[in-house]
Write a protein that holds these residues in place. Sequence first.
Motif, PDB file in Angstrom:
ATOM      1  N   PRO A 131      -5.247  -4.131  -4.699  1.00 54.16           N
ATOM      2  CA  PRO A 131      -6.291  -3.729  -3.610  1.00 54.16           C
ATOM      3  C   PRO A 131      -7.402  -4.588  -3.412  1.00 54.16           C
ATOM      4  O   PRO A 131      -7.821  -5.201  -4.627  1.00 54.16           O
ATOM      5  N   HIS A 132      -7.877  -4.650  -2.351  1.00 52.23           N
ATOM      6  CA  HIS A 132      -9.312  -5.190  -2.137  1.00 52.23           C
ATOM      7  C   HIS A 132     -10.349  -5.133  -3.320  1.00 52.23           C
ATOM      8  O   HIS A 132     -10.476  -3.662  -3.516  1.00 52.23           O
ATOM      9  N   TRP A 192       0.727  -1.139  -0.103  1.00 50.71           N
ATOM     10  CA  TRP A 192       0.010  -0.087  -0.136  1.00 50.71           C
ATOM     11  C   TRP A 192       0.815   1.429  -0.025  1.00 50.71           C
ATOM     12  O   TRP A 192       0.608   2.268  -0.708  1.00 50.71           O
ATOM     13  N   GLY A 252     -14.594   1.266  -5.360  1.00 49.66           N
ATOM     14  CA  GLY A 252     -14.812   2.587  -4.715  1.00 49.66           C
ATOM     15  C   GLY A 252     -13.969   3.542  -5.604  1.00 49.66           C
ATOM     16  O   GLY A 252     -14.534   4.477  -6.025  1.00 49.66           O
ATOM     17  N   LEU A 253     -12.895   2.904  -6.235  1.00 49.77           N
ATOM     18  CA  LEU A 253     -11.871   3.959  -6.860  1.00 49.77           C
ATOM     19  C   LEU A 253     -12.708   4.139  -8.328  1.00 49.77           C
ATOM     20  O   LEU A 253     -12.895   5.350  -8.746  1.00 49.77           O
ATOM     21  N   PHE A 301     -13.205  -4.278  -3.039  1.00 48.52           N
ATOM     22  CA  PHE A 301     -14.178  -3.137  -2.410  1.00 48.52           C
ATOM     23  C   PHE A 301     -13.399  -1.753  -2.652  1.00 48.52           C
ATOM     24  O   PHE A 301     -14.163  -0.777  -3.011  1.00 48.52           O
ATOM     25  N   TRP A 302     -12.086  -1.943  -2.378  1.00 52.75           N
ATOM     26  CA  TRP A 302     -11.408  -0.543  -2.854  1.00 52.75           C
ATOM     27  C   TRP A 302     -11.443  -0.322  -4.301  1.00 52.75           C
ATOM     28  O   TRP A 302     -11.388   0.808  -4.631  1.00 52.75           O
TER      29      TRP A 302
END
Length: 700
Positions: free
Chosen positions: A87-88, A31, A94-95, A90-91
């Motif tokens: 990234p997961h 990250w 969102g992005l 979910f991320w």
Amino acid sequence: MSVGGSAGVPGTSSSPSGGATAERRTTRLQWRRTIAFLIGLGLLLVSARAEVARPLVVIAFVLFAVLATVWVRGQYADSLDGEAWTPHPFWLAGLAAVAAVCVVVGGIGLLWSPALPGGTLLVVGAVGLYLVAGAVISSRRQQVAAALRDVTMPREEPRRTRVLVGVGVLIGVGVVAALGTSAVLALGGPAWTRGIAAGLALVALLTLPAGVSLASEAAIEILREHEKRIPRLLAMGSGAAVVVAALVAVVITESMWALVGIAALAGLVVALASSTQADIVVVLAVIALMGVTPQQARPPVYPADEDEVLVALGDSYMSGEGAAIYFEQTDEGGGNACRRAPTAWAALAGQEPQFGGLDFLACSGARTYDVRAHEGAVPMTPPEVAAVPAPPLAEQEHLTDGLDTQLAQYARHEGDYEPGLVVISIGGNDAGFATIGQMCVAPGDCSTERDTWLAGLDEVERELRRTYAEVRAAFAGVPVVVVPYPSPIAALDATGTSVQCDQISLDRAERTFVTQFLNALNGRIHAAANEAGFHYLAEMRNSLRDAHLQLCDPLNEERPGINFIGLRSVKGAPEQRFNPLNWSHNSLHPNERGHAAMLRTFQIWRAENPDLEVDAPNDPSAPTMEEASQEVAGAADCSVYADDGCRAEGTAWALGQIGRFGLTWGLGLGVVGTGAWAFAVGLFAWRRHRRALYSAAPDD
């Protein structure tokens, strides 16, 4: 998949708590690298403006390069250990949502008002979606690797089959879309068919890179299970084959540009095959750097209450297009694109003691009707071509975006100074030279269209007469010098032999055509100037030749005075600066060296003609209009001024040649790309095999 998206491999800790701790530590590190890369990218994009000093841009680029190298190197090291990370979901979702909102809001903002920051939001959203797409493909690569990792488990066979079939379908769709794009362009047809070609090209762009990346992961996983000499031999053999293919292409095409194209294709394929997002880094770096424009120069002081002022009228060969720096407010993307340069020969000449100043009215892209002052400024198209009457001047669309014609600008200030000399260079854009350049750069032989373009010079000659008449009316009592276009390409060497040339991607027939076309255009210009009683600076035609600054001149030491491909962006909003369609305007124009040579030619000519008459004496060397038109081999079947005339046909011809190139040479490019892909997967499989052996050594 874990919260961080990492995939374990044999050799990691078997302790649940120890494995979870190590995984969290790895996720935090990954990250940090990703966030650092995004910060570096943001700083680079923000610094890519004309207002930012060049040292700050260099610092931002170096920082971006360092952070991107750490990011990509970390991805590759993780892939060798089987811990490739994204990234997961979910991320990522969102992005992707935020980026999509930025694109939509930015697009609406651009349509609603230019004052809104729509362009910035649009660029940010597009970059965000691009990064998310790369992360999604990386995640899919992990799933492909997991499906193929243990080839000894029979129960996993259906899953492996589905994965391989899915990858094959993705590549197949991309190949079919690419071939379909070429076929639609090759067949030609109405303008709406180009929309179909653009849609197919978009499908190919979305599927082929993803398919190559996923197929690479599958091949690497399969090869790494074999003896290490197999992937190593594959890499060595396919790499040698690509080198041989590149050399053969250079011999066949007789141009080093073929080598450049093959190297670019091979580099892209290797980047896609790697277990990293190196291709994304390269693309974003190129886009960011192309968005950088140098700081602009202060405009020249307006010559109020001065005598003997030099007035410069005309197009890009007078304004200085091709330079590295332009005057403020003349290089605005989507606005004033006159691109007046302080290094233009006319701008430099206006600073000499013999002149009281310079009124710099020349504008890049100008045609004859951009010079004329009256409502009838638009070209007089023949009745069979003109579908509607010419619109009044106020409704015309000028490249100067809101500026009046050049004579109209002068009329507003008439009496503020006393002009001593007028220089004008016009006619090249009327004749369609920019379109001819596009045709010659495209695949195929543009010289086959010679007769059509030469026949179109009849219309250009008529508009030159109208323009010169209005210039004479506006500058009564002032000498006017008509400046022809310098010959850009050396066709013959000192012995009269056709020169070999690697500086441009034009063959001999195309180089000859360009030279003949400019000679014919200059002949029309000379005849019209003589008829109008203007002076004609004939020596300017050979200004680049005499200074050995032509393209293909063996004595220019690879530093010609004219740009063949001159890449530079424009000043303005992000959607203008980062738009690839705005990057090639400097091409096929004299650079600073070229304008210095043109200035010397003007200075010598002016010294030899110190007392110019207002009405030049009849020039016996000037061709008559009948003589100037003798090069026409047939009647023109299109108009150089009609919307659906020669320019539209020339663009369609160039697109058709690109389509035919894709169909005829697509197989060859596919073979080269496949060779580069085999080299990459062999190399990366060998490296992954070695890493697995080293990791297993302590347990033995």
